[in-house]
Design a protein around this motif. Sequence first.
Motif, PDB file in Angstrom:
ATOM      1  N   LYS A  23     -88.582  23.654  74.390  1.00  0.00           N
ATOM      2  CA  LYS A  23     -87.940  24.959  74.485  1.00  0.00           C
ATOM      3  C   LYS A  23     -88.368  25.657  75.772  1.00  0.00           C
ATOM      4  O   LYS A  23     -89.531  25.579  76.172  1.00  0.00           O
ATOM      5  N   VAL A  24     -87.403  26.316  76.367  1.00  0.00           N
ATOM      6  CA  VAL A  24     -87.675  27.038  77.609  1.00  0.00           C
ATOM      7  C   VAL A  24     -88.340  28.363  77.275  1.00  0.00           C
ATOM      8  O   VAL A  24     -87.877  29.101  76.386  1.00  0.00           O
ATOM      9  N   GLU A  29     -88.096  32.140  82.107  1.00  0.00           N
ATOM     10  CA  GLU A  29     -86.683  32.158  82.509  1.00  0.00           C
ATOM     11  C   GLU A  29     -86.301  33.513  83.097  1.00  0.00           C
ATOM     12  O   GLU A  29     -85.578  33.591  84.108  1.00  0.00           O
ATOM     13  N   LEU A  30     -86.782  34.582  82.481  1.00  0.00           N
ATOM     14  CA  LEU A  30     -86.487  35.915  83.009  1.00  0.00           C
ATOM     15  C   LEU A  30     -87.113  36.116  84.385  1.00  0.00           C
ATOM     16  O   LEU A  30     -86.507  36.705  85.281  1.00  0.00           O
TER      17      LEU A  30
END
Length: 299
Positions: A23-24, A29-30
């Motif tokens: 899972k990322v 990611e932000l």
Amino acid sequence: MGCDGGTIPKRHELVKGPKKVEKVDKNAELLARWKYCALSQEKLRRPIVACDLGRLYNKDAVIEYLLDKSAERPNSEVVAHIRGIKDVKELNLTDNPAWEGERSTSKGDRYEDLHCAQFICPVVGLEMNGKHKFCFLRTCGCVFSERALREVKTEICHKCGEPFQDSDIVILNGGKEDMERLQVRMEEKRAKEKSAKGKCKKTKVAQTVSKSEAPKVHEGSPEATSSEPRDAEPKGEKHSTPAAESSGSRPAAAAGSKRSVQSMEGKSEVYKSIFTSHSSAKRTKQQTSHWVTHTPYHF
């Protein structure tokens, strides 16, 4: 049956199960989308630009890409839709007063708040950290949160006062649906610009053709018949204009014949004296000077 040392293996140690899907991390990611350039993967620094799809770039990275598109760069497919510098807009961002920069965590003795962003919305005060939707105006480049545009409805920019339309609003780092909608809007916009350029070219070509054909006179036209020489008329016939008949002056001479100003009856004597053909302009033999050579050899 046990192994060395009398241990008994369990099932998960002997049977390999399916691999777990990685899972990322949402925080990572932000950070990658809101604090780093989508092309060069470097930290965003002013001047910052955005494309029609809402991606954020460093302006110098986009200029380097446009100057040399043949160079191998990572993430080059992200900027494949950018044709020139006009396809991006420089953003007018508002600084966050609570942002202390990277110097505060350089020693490693303080907690680093990943959700503290460098820029905020000038209307609502929300931080531009990816938790809230942000958008920019294509006309002026000012950045606002979507909540500010939704709650304070107006047709002019909240920051600079420039008018805008709903089609000028571009969402920054939007989701899949937002990206598809922006993609369709971008294609429609480029198609309209292309058709407008084609119409302008056609009108310019039509104007040049009309200008080039304007002085030409086709045979059989009234202009061609009226431009025929008057010498074709019979010698015995003389035509006079209505203005000449009303003023009582003599009929005009045939085309090509010279007419002296002194013979015109409608002109005054003062007007005739301007020309050299008047009697006052002529000199007698006594008034004219003698012929003198320029050398002293003739006496």
